[in-house]
Design a protein around this motif. Structure first.
Motif, PDB file in Angstrom:
ATOM      1  N   PHE A  78       0.827  -1.205   0.000  1.00 21.49           N
ATOM      2  CA  PHE A  78       0.000   0.000   0.000  1.00 21.49           C
ATOM      3  C   PHE A  78       0.860   1.253   0.000  1.00 21.49           C
ATOM      4  CE2 PHE A  78      -2.930  -2.886   2.552  1.00 21.49           C
ATOM      5  CZ  PHE A  78      -3.662  -3.263   1.437  1.00 21.49           C
ATOM      6  N   ARG A  79       0.530   2.170  -0.870  1.00 26.09           N
ATOM      7  CA  ARG A  79       1.192   3.475  -0.954  1.00 26.09           C
ATOM      8  C   ARG A  79       0.108   4.550  -1.009  1.00 26.09           C
ATOM      9  NH1 ARG A  79       5.589   2.059   0.910  1.00 26.09           N
ATOM     10  NH2 ARG A  79       6.936   0.744  -0.314  1.00 26.09           N
ATOM     11  N   GLY A  80       0.510   5.758  -0.768  1.00 28.11           N
ATOM     12  CA  GLY A  80      -0.419   6.877  -0.868  1.00 28.11           C
ATOM     13  C   GLY A  80      -1.525   6.802   0.164  1.00 28.11           C
ATOM     14  N   LYS A  81      -2.743   7.074  -0.289  1.00 30.14           N
ATOM     15  CA  LYS A  81      -3.885   7.082   0.632  1.00 30.14           C
ATOM     16  C   LYS A  81      -4.162   5.704   1.207  1.00 30.14           C
ATOM     17  CE  LYS A  81      -6.344  11.106  -1.012  1.00 30.14           C
ATOM     18  NZ  LYS A  81      -7.630  11.680  -1.374  1.00 30.14           N
ATOM     19  N   LYS A  82      -3.982   4.669   0.397  1.00 30.27           N
ATOM     20  CA  LYS A  82      -4.194   3.310   0.901  1.00 30.27           C
ATOM     21  C   LYS A  82      -3.217   2.999   2.032  1.00 30.27           C
ATOM     22  CE  LYS A  82      -6.127   1.215  -3.250  1.00 30.27           C
ATOM     23  NZ  LYS A  82      -5.942   0.227  -4.317  1.00 30.27           N
ATOM     24  N   GLY A  83      -2.002   3.484   1.895  1.00 28.53           N
ATOM     25  CA  GLY A  83      -1.004   3.283   2.948  1.00 28.53           C
ATOM     26  C   GLY A  83      -1.403   3.990   4.233  1.00 28.53           C
ATOM     27  N   ALA A  84      -1.930   5.208   4.108  1.00 32.39           N
ATOM     28  CA  ALA A  84      -2.380   5.955   5.290  1.00 32.39           C
ATOM     29  C   ALA A  84      -3.563   5.268   5.948  1.00 32.39           C
ATOM     30  CB  ALA A  84      -2.727   7.393   4.907  1.00 32.39           C
ATOM     31  N   VAL A  85      -4.490   4.754   5.130  1.00 30.54           N
ATOM     32  CA  VAL A  85      -5.655   4.028   5.673  1.00 30.54           C
ATOM     33  C   VAL A  85      -5.174   2.775   6.398  1.00 30.54           C
ATOM     34  CG1 VAL A  85      -7.724   2.717   5.050  1.00 30.54           C
ATOM     35  CG2 VAL A  85      -7.295   4.950   4.006  1.00 30.54           C
ATOM     36  N   TYR A  86      -4.219   2.072   5.802  1.00 28.07           N
ATOM     37  CA  TYR A  86      -3.670   0.878   6.442  1.00 28.07           C
ATOM     38  C   TYR A  86      -2.994   1.231   7.769  1.00 28.07           C
ATOM     39  CZ  TYR A  86      -0.855  -3.275   7.263  1.00 28.07           C
ATOM     40  OH  TYR A  86      -0.286  -4.368   7.842  1.00 28.07           O
ATOM     41  N   ASP A  87      -2.243   2.331   7.798  1.00 26.75           N
ATOM     42  CA  ASP A  87      -1.594   2.766   9.039  1.00 26.75           C
ATOM     43  C   ASP A  87      -2.618   3.096  10.125  1.00 26.75           C
ATOM     44  OD1 ASP A  87       0.925   2.408   7.964  1.00 26.75           O
ATOM     45  OD2 ASP A  87       1.250   4.544   7.529  1.00 26.75           O
ATOM     46  N   VAL A  88      -3.716   3.749   9.730  1.00 23.62           N
ATOM     47  CA  VAL A  88      -4.779   4.052  10.693  1.00 23.62           C
ATOM     48  C   VAL A  88      -5.380   2.756  11.223  1.00 23.62           C
ATOM     49  CG1 VAL A  88      -7.096   5.051  10.964  1.00 23.62           C
ATOM     50  CG2 VAL A  88      -5.314   6.338   9.779  1.00 23.62           C
ATOM     51  N   PHE A  89      -5.602   1.795  10.332  1.00 20.43           N
ATOM     52  CA  PHE A  89      -6.157   0.505  10.739  1.00 20.43           C
ATOM     53  C   PHE A  89      -5.234  -0.198  11.740  1.00 20.43           C
ATOM     54  CE2 PHE A  89      -6.267  -4.126  10.071  1.00 20.43           C
ATOM     55  CZ  PHE A  89      -7.550  -4.378  10.537  1.00 20.43           C
ATOM     56  N   ILE A  90      -3.940  -0.259  11.435  1.00 22.97           N
ATOM     57  CA  ILE A  90      -2.974  -0.912  12.335  1.00 22.97           C
ATOM     58  C   ILE A  90      -2.938  -0.189  13.684  1.00 22.97           C
ATOM     59  CG2 ILE A  90      -0.504  -1.362  12.706  1.00 22.97           C
ATOM     60  CD1 ILE A  90      -1.842  -3.378  10.874  1.00 22.97           C
ATOM     61  N   SER A  91      -2.942   1.130  13.648  1.00 20.10           N
ATOM     62  CA  SER A  91      -2.933   1.898  14.904  1.00 20.10           C
ATOM     63  C   SER A  91      -4.192   1.637  15.711  1.00 20.10           C
ATOM     64  CB  SER A  91      -2.782   3.394  14.616  1.00 20.10           C
ATOM     65  OG  SER A  91      -1.519   3.661  14.056  1.00 20.10           O
ATOM     66  N   ALA A  92      -5.348   1.527  15.035  1.00 20.43           N
ATOM     67  CA  ALA A  92      -6.608   1.238  15.736  1.00 20.43           C
ATOM     68  C   ALA A  92      -6.574  -0.151  16.361  1.00 20.43           C
ATOM     69  CB  ALA A  92      -7.783   1.373  14.773  1.00 20.43           C
ATOM     70  N   VAL A  93      -6.006  -1.107  15.641  1.00 18.25           N
ATOM     71  CA  VAL A  93      -5.880  -2.461  16.200  1.00 18.25           C
ATOM     72  C   VAL A  93      -4.982  -2.429  17.436  1.00 18.25           C
ATOM     73  CG1 VAL A  93      -4.931  -4.768  15.774  1.00 18.25           C
ATOM     74  CG2 VAL A  93      -6.366  -3.672  14.052  1.00 18.25           C
ATOM     75  N   LEU A  94      -3.879  -1.707  17.353  1.00 17.61           N
ATOM     76  CA  LEU A  94      -2.976  -1.614  18.507  1.00 17.61           C
ATOM     77  C   LEU A  94      -3.629  -0.896  19.682  1.00 17.61           C
ATOM     78  CD1 LEU A  94       0.401  -0.884  16.705  1.00 17.61           C
ATOM     79  CD2 LEU A  94      -0.203  -2.928  17.989  1.00 17.61           C
ATOM     80  N   LEU A  95      -4.486   0.076  19.394  1.00 14.59           N
ATOM     81  CA  LEU A  95      -5.215   0.758  20.474  1.00 14.59           C
ATOM     82  C   LEU A  95      -6.116  -0.211  21.237  1.00 14.59           C
ATOM     83  CD1 LEU A  95      -6.243   4.197  18.943  1.00 14.59           C
ATOM     84  CD2 LEU A  95      -4.752   3.808  20.921  1.00 14.59           C
ATOM     85  N   CYS A  96      -6.607  -1.225  20.541  1.00 16.13           N
ATOM     86  CA  CYS A  96      -7.433  -2.249  21.204  1.00 16.13           C
ATOM     87  C   CYS A  96      -6.627  -3.032  22.233  1.00 16.13           C
ATOM     88  CB  CYS A  96      -8.027  -3.211  20.178  1.00 16.13           C
ATOM     89  SG  CYS A  96      -9.242  -2.436  19.108  1.00 16.13           S
ATOM     90  N   PHE A  97      -5.325  -2.947  22.159  1.00 17.92           N
ATOM     91  CA  PHE A  97      -4.452  -3.575  23.145  1.00 17.92           C
ATOM     92  C   PHE A  97      -3.963  -2.563  24.172  1.00 17.92           C
ATOM     93  CE2 PHE A  97      -0.063  -4.524  24.449  1.00 17.92           C
ATOM     94  CZ  PHE A  97      -0.293  -5.678  25.171  1.00 17.92           C
TER      95      PHE A  97
END
Length: 161
Positions: A78-97
């Protein structure tokens, strides 16, 4: 806010290094004491608990630098906007921990506050487990900062590499 986060990261890096040094020194003293037939029981506890603190401080710093667990197979795709969306998703998953780690860490500290170390009875176990809510809170702060930065990037339409 970024300067305060950078200050917290530097503090955690320094604290982690100091505690890792204490760990190694305690192990060294323990080895010397065993070869000298001198019973130093406190070195094992000191080594264990300083290592625990060092690990949690290091884990917080790694979350700040985005060196945490992630599926690089996807992040490389993922690059560009997809990469940013993926980063937000990973950060949200980590917040669940990290959020439960902070909240339950506070409960653990309260529960074990009046317990003492076995060999150093003047040291409270609450201080030992204080690393849980501190690391969890710091990780949560770092992740919230990453999410805010990624959302700003998405909103502005800039490409993220």
């Amino acid at each position: 806010m970024k300067k305060k986060i950078e200050l917290l990261v530097r503090f955690q890096e320094t604290l982690g290094m100091v505690l890792l040094s204490i760990f190694f020194l305690a192990i060294l003293v323990q080895i010397i004491a065993r070869y000298s037939a001198i019973p130093l029981l406190w070195t094992e506890e000191l080594a264990n608990y300083s290592f625990i603190w060092a690990v949690f401080m290091g884990a917080s710093v790694m979350v700040h630098y985005k060196a945490h667990f992630a599926f690089t197979f996807f992040s490389d795709k993922f690059r560009g906007k997809k990469g940013a969306v993926y980063d937000v998703f990973i950060s949200a998953v980590l917040l669940c921990f990290t959020v439960p780690m902070t909240l339950y860490g506070i409960r653990v500290v309260i529960e074990f506050w009046d317990y003492n170390w076995i060999t150093l009875t003047w040291v409270k176990m609450g201080y030992t487990w204080l690393c849980l809510p501190i690391a969890g809170g710091a990780m949560t702060l770092y992740l919230a900062g990453h999410i805010a930065e990624d959302l700003r990037t998405l909103k502005s339409g800039e490409a993220v590499s």
